[in-house]
Write a protein that holds these residues in place. Structure first.
Motif, PDB file in Angstrom:
ATOM      1  N   SER A   6       0.841  -1.192   0.000  1.00 31.03           N
ATOM      2  CA  SER A   6       0.000   0.000   0.000  1.00 31.03           C
ATOM      3  C   SER A   6       0.873   1.238   0.000  1.00 31.03           C
ATOM      4  N   GLY A   7       0.260   2.393  -0.294  1.00 31.39           N
ATOM      5  CA  GLY A   7       0.954   3.657  -0.123  1.00 31.39           C
ATOM      6  C   GLY A   7       1.339   4.389  -1.390  1.00 31.39           C
ATOM      7  N   GLY A   8       1.065   3.833  -2.541  1.00 31.54           N
ATOM      8  CA  GLY A   8       1.415   4.525  -3.771  1.00 31.54           C
ATOM      9  C   GLY A   8       0.559   5.754  -3.987  1.00 31.54           C
ATOM     10  N   GLY A   9       0.917   6.545  -4.990  1.00 30.15           N
ATOM     11  CA  GLY A   9       0.136   7.721  -5.306  1.00 30.15           C
ATOM     12  C   GLY A   9       0.841   8.617  -6.283  1.00 30.15           C
ATOM     13  N   LEU A  10       0.259   9.782  -6.492  1.00 30.71           N
ATOM     14  CA  LEU A  10       0.794  10.795  -7.399  1.00 30.71           C
ATOM     15  C   LEU A  10       1.416  11.915  -6.581  1.00 30.71           C
ATOM     16  N   VAL A  92       5.478   0.917 -11.073  1.00 28.65           N
ATOM     17  CA  VAL A  92       4.696   0.081 -10.172  1.00 28.65           C
ATOM     18  C   VAL A  92       5.689  -0.593  -9.222  1.00 28.65           C
ATOM     19  N   TYR A  93       5.463  -0.430  -7.955  1.00 26.24           N
ATOM     20  CA  TYR A  93       6.355  -0.979  -6.937  1.00 26.24           C
ATOM     21  C   TYR A  93       5.735  -2.250  -6.359  1.00 26.24           C
ATOM     22  N   TYR A  94       6.581  -3.278  -6.243  1.00 31.05           N
ATOM     23  CA  TYR A  94       6.155  -4.568  -5.736  1.00 31.05           C
ATOM     24  C   TYR A  94       6.984  -4.942  -4.518  1.00 31.05           C
ATOM     25  N   CYS A  95       6.333  -5.410  -3.457  1.00 33.96           N
ATOM     26  CA  CYS A  95       7.102  -5.988  -2.374  1.00 33.96           C
ATOM     27  C   CYS A  95       7.240  -7.487  -2.620  1.00 33.96           C
ATOM     28  N   ALA A  96       8.309  -8.035  -2.107  1.00 36.96           N
ATOM     29  CA  ALA A  96       8.607  -9.449  -2.320  1.00 36.96           C
ATOM     30  C   ALA A  96       9.318 -10.005  -1.103  1.00 36.96           C
ATOM     31  N   SER A  97       9.254 -11.321  -0.974  1.00 39.23           N
ATOM     32  CA  SER A  97       9.875 -11.952   0.178  1.00 39.23           C
ATOM     33  C   SER A  97      10.237 -13.388  -0.150  1.00 39.23           C
ATOM     34  N   ASP A  98      11.295 -13.853   0.532  1.00 38.50           N
ATOM     35  CA  ASP A  98      11.676 -15.260   0.442  1.00 38.50           C
ATOM     36  C   ASP A  98      12.872 -15.472   1.349  1.00 38.50           C
ATOM     37  N   VAL A  99      13.270 -16.729   1.501  1.00 37.60           N
ATOM     38  CA  VAL A  99      14.518 -17.006   2.198  1.00 37.60           C
ATOM     39  C   VAL A  99      15.659 -16.436   1.350  1.00 37.60           C
ATOM     40  N   ALA A 100      16.768 -16.184   1.979  1.00 37.16           N
ATOM     41  CA  ALA A 100      17.827 -15.415   1.336  1.00 37.16           C
ATOM     42  C   ALA A 100      18.269 -15.991   0.005  1.00 37.16           C
ATOM     43  N   ARG A 108       9.891 -15.967  -4.393  1.00 35.27           N
ATOM     44  CA  ARG A 108       8.676 -16.709  -4.728  1.00 35.27           C
ATOM     45  C   ARG A 108       7.410 -15.950  -4.369  1.00 35.27           C
ATOM     46  N   PHE A 109       7.493 -15.072  -3.398  1.00 32.89           N
ATOM     47  CA  PHE A 109       6.292 -14.451  -2.853  1.00 32.89           C
ATOM     48  C   PHE A 109       6.261 -12.967  -3.193  1.00 32.89           C
ATOM     49  N   TRP A 110       5.144 -12.538  -3.769  1.00 30.63           N
ATOM     50  CA  TRP A 110       5.001 -11.166  -4.245  1.00 30.63           C
ATOM     51  C   TRP A 110       3.679 -10.576  -3.795  1.00 30.63           C
ATOM     52  N   GLY A 111       3.718  -9.302  -3.473  1.00 36.74           N
ATOM     53  CA  GLY A 111       2.493  -8.573  -3.260  1.00 36.74           C
ATOM     54  C   GLY A 111       1.971  -8.011  -4.560  1.00 36.74           C
ATOM     55  N   GLN A 112       0.780  -7.460  -4.496  1.00 37.29           N
ATOM     56  CA  GLN A 112       0.262  -6.780  -5.674  1.00 37.29           C
ATOM     57  C   GLN A 112       1.017  -5.462  -5.828  1.00 37.29           C
ATOM     58  N   GLY A 113       1.104  -4.938  -6.964  1.00 31.66           N
ATOM     59  CA  GLY A 113       1.843  -3.705  -7.178  1.00 31.66           C
ATOM     60  C   GLY A 113       1.097  -2.493  -6.680  1.00 31.66           C
ATOM     61  N   THR A 114       1.865  -1.466  -6.377  1.00 28.02           N
ATOM     62  CA  THR A 114       1.272  -0.183  -6.032  1.00 28.02           C
ATOM     63  C   THR A 114       1.960   0.881  -6.889  1.00 28.02           C
TER      64      THR A 114
END
Length: 120
Positions: A6-10, A92-100, A108-114
């Protein structure tokens, strides 16, 4: 693992914006979390990452000194504080996560873009 960005904008050039990524579904003590972005017509690129257990951070050269990534342990949330924004940060910014070992190749794991749009 579920990631909610969350948190995107113009905003205008020079402004600041904070993105957040709330994580759920497991414990993240052994994970890296981070942000990638994709501008129109360009490939996705790495922006910043943080190792959950140690708090160590790493940034792309293009954002170093302007962006700060941090974590909120109590809320399982990672923030990306973006200062001195420039039009080239539009993406578009994406958060992501996984083991190092996985994060450093392809998480492997992605959020939706903002969407972040910086006007000149």
């Amino acid at each position: 693992v579920q990631l909610q960005a969350s948190g995107g904008g113009l905003v205008q050039a020079g402004d600041s914006l904070r993105l957040s990524c709330a994580a759920s579904g497991r414990t993240f003590s052994s994970y890296i979390m981070g942000w990638f972005r994709q501008a129109p017509g360009k490939e996705r690129e790495f922006v910043a990452r943080i190792t959950w257990s140690s708090g160590n951070t790493y940034y792309a050269d293009s954002v170093k000194g302007r962006f700060t990534i941090s974590r909120d342990d109590a809320r399982n949330t990672v923030h990306l504080e973006m200062n001195s924004l420039i039009p080239e940060d539009t993406a578009v910014y994406y958060c992501a996560s996984d083991v190092a070992i996985r994060f450093l190749t392809t998480p492997r794991f992605w959020g939706q873009g903002t969407l972040v749009t910086v006007s000149s």
